[in-house]
Design a protein around this motif. Structure first.
Motif, PDB file in Angstrom:
ATOM      1  N   ILE A  81       0.865  -1.178   0.000  1.00 10.44           N
ATOM      2  CA  ILE A  81       0.000   0.000   0.000  1.00 10.44           C
ATOM      3  C   ILE A  81       0.903   1.229   0.000  1.00 10.44           C
ATOM      4  O   ILE A  81       1.875   1.295   0.762  1.00 10.44           O
ATOM      5  N   PHE A  82       0.584   2.181  -0.858  1.00  9.22           N
ATOM      6  CA  PHE A  82       1.340   3.431  -0.919  1.00  9.22           C
ATOM      7  C   PHE A  82       0.364   4.587  -0.781  1.00  9.22           C
ATOM      8  O   PHE A  82      -0.575   4.716  -1.567  1.00  9.22           O
ATOM      9  N   ILE A  83       0.561   5.399   0.241  1.00  6.58           N
ATOM     10  CA  ILE A  83      -0.257   6.600   0.449  1.00  6.58           C
ATOM     11  C   ILE A  83       0.701   7.763   0.644  1.00  6.58           C
ATOM     12  O   ILE A  83       1.493   7.782   1.594  1.00  6.58           O
ATOM     13  N   TYR A  95      -1.862   4.455   8.988  1.00  7.39           N
ATOM     14  CA  TYR A  95      -0.708   3.792   9.590  1.00  7.39           C
ATOM     15  C   TYR A  95      -0.959   2.293   9.750  1.00  7.39           C
ATOM     16  O   TYR A  95      -0.129   1.460   9.361  1.00  7.39           O
ATOM     17  N   VAL A  96      -2.105   1.952  10.298  1.00  7.81           N
ATOM     18  CA  VAL A  96      -2.429   0.542  10.530  1.00  7.81           C
ATOM     19  C   VAL A  96      -2.514  -0.216   9.213  1.00  7.81           C
ATOM     20  O   VAL A  96      -1.977  -1.327   9.078  1.00  7.81           O
ATOM     21  N   ALA A  97      -3.169   0.371   8.208  1.00  6.08           N
ATOM     22  CA  ALA A  97      -3.344  -0.310   6.916  1.00  6.08           C
ATOM     23  C   ALA A  97      -2.015  -0.543   6.214  1.00  6.08           C
ATOM     24  O   ALA A  97      -1.756  -1.626   5.678  1.00  6.08           O
ATOM     25  N   ILE A  98      -1.154   0.484   6.212  1.00  9.36           N
ATOM     26  CA  ILE A  98       0.124   0.366   5.508  1.00  9.36           C
ATOM     27  C   ILE A  98       1.036  -0.637   6.194  1.00  9.36           C
ATOM     28  O   ILE A  98       1.651  -1.496   5.540  1.00  9.36           O
ATOM     29  N   LEU A 144       5.546   6.948   5.446  1.00  4.18           N
ATOM     30  CA  LEU A 144       5.148   5.585   5.807  1.00  4.18           C
ATOM     31  C   LEU A 144       5.637   4.565   4.784  1.00  4.18           C
ATOM     32  O   LEU A 144       5.905   3.414   5.142  1.00  4.18           O
ATOM     33  N   ALA A 145       5.789   4.969   3.540  1.00  6.89           N
ATOM     34  CA  ALA A 145       6.413   4.084   2.553  1.00  6.89           C
ATOM     35  C   ALA A 145       7.881   3.874   2.912  1.00  6.89           C
ATOM     36  O   ALA A 145       8.406   2.756   2.851  1.00  6.89           O
ATOM     37  N   ALA A 146       8.558   4.957   3.304  1.00  7.89           N
ATOM     38  CA  ALA A 146       9.960   4.845   3.698  1.00  7.89           C
ATOM     39  C   ALA A 146      10.115   3.957   4.929  1.00  7.89           C
ATOM     40  O   ALA A 146      11.025   3.123   5.007  1.00  7.89           O
ATOM     41  N   LEU A 147       9.211   4.130   5.889  1.00 11.01           N
ATOM     42  CA  LEU A 147       9.259   3.338   7.119  1.00 11.01           C
ATOM     43  C   LEU A 147       9.106   1.851   6.833  1.00 11.01           C
ATOM     44  O   LEU A 147       9.888   1.022   7.310  1.00 11.01           O
TER      45      LEU A 147
END
Length: 234
Positions: A81-83, A95-98, A144-147
């Protein structure tokens, strides 16, 4: 069975669907999984629907693959998932979904797949990550993608060393922005300019990178950048 078998997550569309076709062209049997995926008319493609973030789904995908084909040779962790949002605008639900898909999904299915690979003393695991995990861009706000994808890069190297003497290779492909249906045509010109080479990548660029890693038995722990030069600088 002598036919090799690849498990591909996020297989219903885009890069995942292209990888299914590519592995079938190589003669592999394929276990294709996504939240929603239609049955295939090809007897060598087993489709398993479900949320990869749920441990029961991950276990079911691998157990069904073993029951149908008798072996698991490759796992492609493509689901993600990318947001893109400013950091303070991410919601707890974001956060939870990613984390559920990008990190927990990886953890669940990779554990089950490697357990089967260990029995045969051979296997290959590939993560699809992102160059944004290593080289941030002021044009794309994607902490969040980086994390999560950065965590997969780190796990790739760690697993490669842990399993190097057990016949299991672990690699990653780190794309730039790839031209898929998630990017509306009106965004293409601006997205092209985020790459030093001057244009976005194509799905086939990622597929070819994965197939290279599949065919390279001396390569493990590699983060292969397919990003039009983004990782080199801009």
């Amino acid at each position: 069975m002598d036919k090799k078998v690849a498990v591909i997550t996020g297989a219903s569309r885009g890069i995942g669907a292209a990888l299914v076709g590519a592995y079938r062209t190589l003669g592999y049997g394929v276990v294709a999984t996504a939240r929603s995926i239609a049955p295939s008319g090809d007897p060598d493609i087993l489709t398993v629907a479900g949320d990869i973030a749920e441990r029961g789904t991950a276990e079911h995908v691998i157990s069904e693959g073993m029951a149908h084909f008798g072996r698991i040779d490759t796992l492609i962790n493509n689901a993600g998932i990318f947001i893109a949002k400013p950091f303070t605008q991410y919601t707890e639900a974001d956060y939870v979904a990613i984390l559920a898909v990008n990190t927990t999904g990886f953890f669940n299915i990779t554990q089950f797949a490697i357990a089967e690979m260990e029995k045969r003393g051979a296997g290959h695991v590939v993560q699809i990550t992102t160059t944004l995990a290593e080289r941030a861009s002021s044009s794309v706000q994607a902490t969040l993608a980086a994390l999560t994808k950065g965590g997969l890069n780190a796990a790739t190297r760690s697993l490669a060393i842990e399993y190097a003497r057990r016949g299991i290779r672990v690699n990653a492909v780190s794309p730039g922005i790839i031209r898929t249906s998630m990017h509306p045509p009106e965004t293409h010109a601006s997205l092209d300019q985020l790459h030093p080479i001057g244009h976005m990548g194509e799905i086939d660029d990622v597929v070819k990178a994965v197939l290279y890693l599949e065919s390279a038995p001396f390569v493990t722990g590699e983060i292969l950048h397919v990003d039009g030069g983004q990782s080199a600088g801009q």
